[in-house]
Design an enzyme around this catalytic site. Structure first.
Site, mmCIF file in Angstrom:
data_model
loop_
_atom_site.group_PDB
_atom_site.id
_atom_site.type_symbol
_atom_site.label_atom_id
_atom_site.label_comp_id
_atom_site.label_asym_id
_atom_site.label_seq_id
_atom_site.Cartn_x
_atom_site.Cartn_y
_atom_site.Cartn_z
ATOM 1 N N GLU A 123 0.454 -1.283 0.239
ATOM 2 C CA GLU A 123 -0.029 0.372 -0.319
ATOM 3 C C GLU A 123 0.584 1.349 -0.233
ATOM 4 O OE1 GLU A 123 -3.016 -0.421 -0.683
ATOM 5 O OE2 GLU A 123 -3.585 -2.553 0.056
ATOM 6 N N CYS B 70 -2.319 8.857 2.311
ATOM 7 C CA CYS B 70 -1.824 8.493 1.440
ATOM 8 C C CYS B 70 -2.269 9.251 0.130
ATOM 9 C CB CYS B 70 -1.538 7.253 1.785
ATOM 10 S SG CYS B 70 -2.659 6.141 1.891
#
Length: 505
Positions: A253, A287
């Site tokens: 990720e 993110c």
């Protein structure tokens, strides 16, 4: 593993990484190196811990759903009964972390993840019947979800609770054991999380590892049955190299530059208000935060004016406002200033929506116009409250701009006409997408979360998280009466006739 991996894990420019329940297993009684506080090579300690978890898994390789549910409830109970303490620890680690944001972005999303696993997990773990095809009838086929064994989870600093516990929920629902490496940049939160986990789970079931960059490097080099890493794209390269030495499957990720595209006929003020919420959450240290905005040429001034007004409404008396989060460290604060200064030196204009203070690391959003494409601001993941505007002349041009760059972790579209929504959905590739919203796709219970290309690989959350941490084992069962002998040697006329029939279109 490359020599610079420890620093890549501990000091990423973007989102850095530090890389049945039983109580009291975090002690010398567990027989695991490191429990007594002795100075031990982290690699030896970690290998011993992995061996202990693997041995425990072999003793109980397929826990029942009642056992898994008990583990999930224990995790939920210990974390939510210490919600205030965790919020206080995060606030201390950041210098200022909004308690409201911690509740919203960490605990609410985590609770939904646990609730969904408890509600659906028994169904997820049932074998799934599959077709065998006419030539294998009357045999039967099924897919059996099987625990992988021991999984590793590397947690970044920006959402230390959610990004540590959410993958753990998936791993426990799938029946695994887990080792978790927390970030050095949130030492208080990491230490508290370790203490809470150690009082809830046996160390050979779930163990939290804290330590320096060398510990992080040693952790990612372990031969896990699966490794999930959340962090920057740069560090992701190193983690994947380390995992490759053991052929460890990985879920990465990562990050990247997540674009916002404001359509030509979008509800403009709504779009600015909405994406500003996504950009200011955790001061942009997310993110999937908007990284740049594509908007119709000529609307830049309207965007800046609306953003300035809305920011003042969201965070009145900014210098003393407790709802806005500080930048995690002086180094990260200085990096954001450097990105802005370099862009300005190259000809960009900076439009600050508020003040900044290096002492408290409070950094109000800055809208940037005219930033040249070659500047680090336009090349690197920003991971903070800088927001470049990129004007476009047509939807075609906007799509070309997005598609000429690395595939992002998220893409945000503001548009109401079905044709634009359909085009952008079909003609771009991103880890996830929200229409007329920012960030919220990560909180949708039934949606997987993951990246693509430079923004990552694999996914978790919900059912996809369960399958990520499971071996979906295919099982074929031959019927007592079957025709297998008809296609066995010695091959002759009957065999040739059957093959011709099988291959007939």
């Amino acid at each position: 593993m490359k020599q610079d991996l420890p620093e890549a894990l501990a000091r990423q420019d973007g989102h850095d990484s530090g890389g049945g329940p039983s109580r009291g297993a975090h002690s010398a009684a567990s027989g695991l190196p490191g429990d007594s506080g002795d100075s031990i090579d982290p690699r030896e300690s970690l290998h011993a811990l992995l061996a202990a978890q693997r041995e425990a898994h072999q003793r109980a390789p397929f826990p029942s759903w009642s056992e898994r549910a008990r583990h999930l409830r224990a995790l939920r109970d210990v974390l939510f009964s210490h919600q205030d303490a965790l919020a206080v620890a995060m606030n201390a680690d950041f210098g200022q972390r909004s308690k409201a944001e911690v509740a919203l972005a960490e605990f609410v999303v985590l609770k939904q993840e646990i609730d969904a696993a408890l509600k659906h997990g028994a169904r997820w773990m049932r074998p799934q019947r599959r077709r065998v095809g006419k030539w294998l009838a009357p045999g039967s086929a099924r897919v059996v979800p099987q625990p992988l064994g021991v999984v590793g989870i590397v947690v970044p600093w920006n959402y230390p609770l959610l990004l540590g516990a959410s993958p753990l929920v998936c791993a426990l629902a799938a029946g695994n054991r887990a080792m978790i490496k927390m970030s050095e940049l949130t030492p208080r939160t990491s230490a508290l999380f370790e203490a809470l986990i150690s009082q809830t789970f046996a160390r050979d079931h779930v163990a939290v590892v804290n330590g320096d960059a060398a510990m992080g490097a040693a952790f990612t080099a372990l031969p896990f049955d699966h490794l999930l890493f959340t962090g920057s794209t740069r560090a992701g390269h190193e983690v994947m190299r380390a995992a490759a030495a053991n052929l460890t499957p990985v879920t990465l990720e990562l990050g990247g530059k997540s674009p916002v595209l404001i359509g030509e006929h979008a509800r403009f003020d709504y779009a600015v208000d909405s994406l500003l919420l996504g950009k200011t959450l955790n001061a942009g240290q997310t993110c999937i935060a908007p990284d740049y905005v594509l908007l119709p040429r000529g609307s830049e001034e309207a965007f800046i004016a609306r953003a300035r007004t809305r920011f003042g409404e969201l965070y009145p008396d900014f210098a003393n406002n407790r709802d806005y989060t500080s930048i995690i460290s002086a180094r990260h604060y200085e990096r954001l200033e450097r990105l802005a200064d370099e862009a300005q030196a190259a000809g960009a204009q900076l439009h600050a929506l508020g003040s900044r203070d290096a002492a408290t690391r409070r950094f109000a959003p800055v809208i940037v116009t005219g930033a040249p494409a070659h500047t680090p601001l336009m090349q690197e993941e920003i991971f903070g409250p800088l927001l470049p505007l990129v004007p476009y002349d047509s939807l075609d041009a906007a799509l070309r701009y997005v598609n000429a760059r690395a595939r992002p972790l998220a893409l945000y579209l503001y548009a109401d006409d079905a044709r634009t929504v359909e085009r952008v959905t079909r003609e771009t590739v991103a880890g996830g997408m929200s229409v007329n919203e920012t960030l919220m796709h990560i909180a949708a219970e039934g949606l997987p979360f993951g990246g693509v290309g430079a923004s990552g690989m694999g996914a978790y959350h919900g059912y996809e998280g369960f399958t990520t941490f499971s071996r979906m084992k295919p099982v074929f069962t031959q019927a007592r009466l079957n025709a297998r002998g008809l296609i066995a040697p010695p091959y002759g006329k009957l065999f040739n006739l059957l093959i011709r029939v099988m291959l007939k279109f």
